[in-house]
Design a protein around this motif. Structure first.
Motif, mmCIF file in Angstrom:
data_model
loop_
_atom_site.group_PDB
_atom_site.id
_atom_site.type_symbol
_atom_site.label_atom_id
_atom_site.label_comp_id
_atom_site.label_asym_id
_atom_site.label_seq_id
_atom_site.Cartn_x
_atom_site.Cartn_y
_atom_site.Cartn_z
ATOM 1 N N LEU A 277 38.349 40.647 25.920
ATOM 2 C CA LEU A 277 39.047 39.533 26.553
ATOM 3 C C LEU A 277 38.359 39.207 27.866
ATOM 4 N N MET A 278 38.151 37.932 28.116
ATOM 5 C CA MET A 278 37.624 37.497 29.400
ATOM 6 C C MET A 278 38.796 36.944 30.195
ATOM 7 N N VAL A 279 39.000 37.506 31.379
ATOM 8 C CA VAL A 279 40.101 37.106 32.244
ATOM 9 C C VAL A 279 39.504 36.446 33.479
ATOM 10 N N ALA A 280 39.978 35.263 33.777
ATOM 11 C CA ALA A 280 39.553 34.568 34.995
ATOM 12 C C ALA A 280 40.694 34.640 35.988
ATOM 13 N N LEU A 281 40.378 35.088 37.212
ATOM 14 C CA LEU A 281 41.399 35.172 38.249
ATOM 15 C C LEU A 281 40.915 34.543 39.528
ATOM 16 N N SER A 282 41.874 34.138 40.329
ATOM 17 C CA SER A 282 41.512 33.638 41.651
ATOM 18 C C SER A 282 41.199 34.852 42.510
ATOM 19 N N ALA A 283 40.430 34.648 43.549
ATOM 20 C CA ALA A 283 40.000 35.764 44.394
ATOM 21 C C ALA A 283 41.062 36.175 45.402
ATOM 22 N N SER A 284 42.182 35.495 45.432
ATOM 23 C CA SER A 284 43.182 35.806 46.451
ATOM 24 C C SER A 284 44.492 36.270 45.841
ATOM 25 N N GLY A 285 45.349 36.788 46.673
ATOM 26 C CA GLY A 285 46.702 37.094 46.272
ATOM 27 C C GLY A 285 46.920 38.428 45.586
ATOM 28 N N GLY A 286 45.933 39.297 45.530
ATOM 29 C CA GLY A 286 46.131 40.612 44.932
ATOM 30 C C GLY A 286 46.259 40.596 43.426
ATOM 31 N N VAL A 287 45.808 39.538 42.777
ATOM 32 C CA VAL A 287 45.928 39.426 41.327
ATOM 33 C C VAL A 287 45.118 40.516 40.623
ATOM 34 N N PHE A 288 43.956 40.857 41.178
ATOM 35 C CA PHE A 288 43.115 41.872 40.549
ATOM 36 C C PHE A 288 43.820 43.223 40.497
ATOM 37 N N SER A 289 44.403 43.656 41.612
ATOM 38 C CA SER A 289 45.094 44.944 41.602
ATOM 39 C C SER A 289 46.320 44.890 40.690
ATOM 40 N N THR A 290 46.968 43.742 40.585
ATOM 41 C CA THR A 290 48.091 43.587 39.660
ATOM 42 C C THR A 290 47.610 43.720 38.220
ATOM 43 N N LEU A 291 46.453 43.132 37.903
ATOM 44 C CA LEU A 291 45.879 43.242 36.567
ATOM 45 C C LEU A 291 45.589 44.702 36.221
ATOM 46 N N ILE A 292 44.950 45.429 37.126
ATOM 47 C CA ILE A 292 44.613 46.829 36.871
ATOM 48 C C ILE A 292 45.883 47.647 36.676
ATOM 49 N N GLY A 293 46.896 47.404 37.482
ATOM 50 C CA GLY A 293 48.169 48.103 37.325
ATOM 51 C C GLY A 293 48.816 47.810 35.980
ATOM 52 N N ALA A 294 48.737 46.554 35.533
ATOM 53 C CA ALA A 294 49.309 46.172 34.235
ATOM 54 C C ALA A 294 48.561 46.849 33.091
ATOM 55 N N LEU A 295 47.235 46.956 33.197
ATOM 56 C CA LEU A 295 46.454 47.634 32.157
ATOM 57 C C LEU A 295 46.813 49.111 32.085
ATOM 58 N N SER A 296 46.950 49.744 33.238
ATOM 59 C CA SER A 296 47.332 51.160 33.271
ATOM 60 C C SER A 296 48.714 51.371 32.666
ATOM 61 N N ALA A 297 49.646 50.496 33.012
ATOM 62 C CA ALA A 297 51.000 50.602 32.469
ATOM 63 C C ALA A 297 50.994 50.405 30.953
ATOM 64 N N TRP A 298 50.190 49.458 30.469
ATOM 65 C CA TRP A 298 50.084 49.217 29.032
ATOM 66 C C TRP A 298 49.582 50.471 28.317
ATOM 67 N N LEU A 299 48.540 51.091 28.872
ATOM 68 C CA LEU A 299 48.002 52.311 28.261
ATOM 69 C C LEU A 299 49.037 53.434 28.234
ATOM 70 N N GLU A 300 49.806 53.574 29.309
ATOM 71 C CA GLU A 300 50.824 54.626 29.378
ATOM 72 C C GLU A 300 51.906 54.437 28.320
ATOM 73 N N ARG A 301 52.186 53.197 27.959
ATOM 74 C CA ARG A 301 53.243 52.928 26.971
ATOM 75 C C ARG A 301 52.781 53.140 25.531
ATOM 76 N N GLN A 302 51.492 53.294 25.314
ATOM 77 C CA GLN A 302 50.975 53.423 23.954
ATOM 78 C C GLN A 302 51.007 54.877 23.494
ATOM 79 N N SER A 303 51.219 55.069 22.208
ATOM 80 C CA SER A 303 51.251 56.430 21.665
ATOM 81 C C SER A 303 49.870 56.914 21.251
ATOM 82 N N GLY A 304 48.925 56.013 21.038
ATOM 83 C CA GLY A 304 47.588 56.394 20.591
ATOM 84 C C GLY A 304 46.637 56.644 21.740
ATOM 85 N N ARG A 305 45.438 57.051 21.391
ATOM 86 C CA ARG A 305 44.381 57.311 22.371
ATOM 87 C C ARG A 305 43.515 56.061 22.506
#
Length: 155
Positions: free
Chosen positions: A60-88
């Motif tokens: 997936l290619m994600v385009a984000l604006s350089a402001s507003g902390g969107v990048f750290s929010t994206l990384i946090g969302a990816l980590s949370a998604w991985l934690e919710r999964q049962s697989g590796r």
């Protein structure tokens, strides 16, 4: 800022489960304050991108604006998604040739790794380098964090 996400699912996941997981991740990322999220067709990985192996099913290619902390929010969302999964599963995040591979890891390991990566990309210039997941961080800028062999989620 353009961010490449490469999803590699658990080798035991079948094709329909894999497609469902990638669609769900895309939907969750699209709900964030990102400019766009689009799938990359097979064989169209940008030069220097990591993750093109037989179990890689989604890019997936994600385009984000350089402001507003969107990048750290994206990384946090990816980590949370991985934690919710049962697989590796794992997600490789690449910005301008600098990659980090996210897997299930202890909260402390992921936090240290993610904070270092976010710091590198919170400014206007991107640097070359790589971070992958293995449980330690070194002064050279490469870091690693992976979950236990049992695959259980970290508290």
């Amino acid at each position: 800022m353009r961010v490449l996400l490469v999803v590699a699912t658990d080798p035991e996941a079948d094709e329909s489960e894999t497609e469902r997981l990638v669609r769900r991740l895309r939907s969750e990322v699209d709900e964030l304050d990102v400019d766009s999220v689009r799938p990359l067709p097979a064989g169209s990985m940008p030069d220097g991108a990591k993750g093109a192996d037989p179990v890689t099913v989604g890019a997936l290619m994600v385009a984000l604006s350089a402001s507003g902390g969107v990048f750290s929010t994206l990384i946090g969302a990816l980590s949370a998604w991985l934690e919710r999964q049962s697989g590796r599963h794992r997600i490789t995040v690449t910005i301008g040739g600098d990659s980090i591979e996210l897997e299930r890891a202890t909260a402390a390991e992921q936090k240290a790794l993610i904070e270092a990566y976010v710091r590198r990309h919170s400014g206007s210039a991107s640097t070359s380098g790589s971070a992958s997941a293995s449980g330690s961080a070194s002064a050279s800028g490469s870091a690693s964090a992976s979950g236990s062999a049992s695959g259980g989620p970290a508290d």
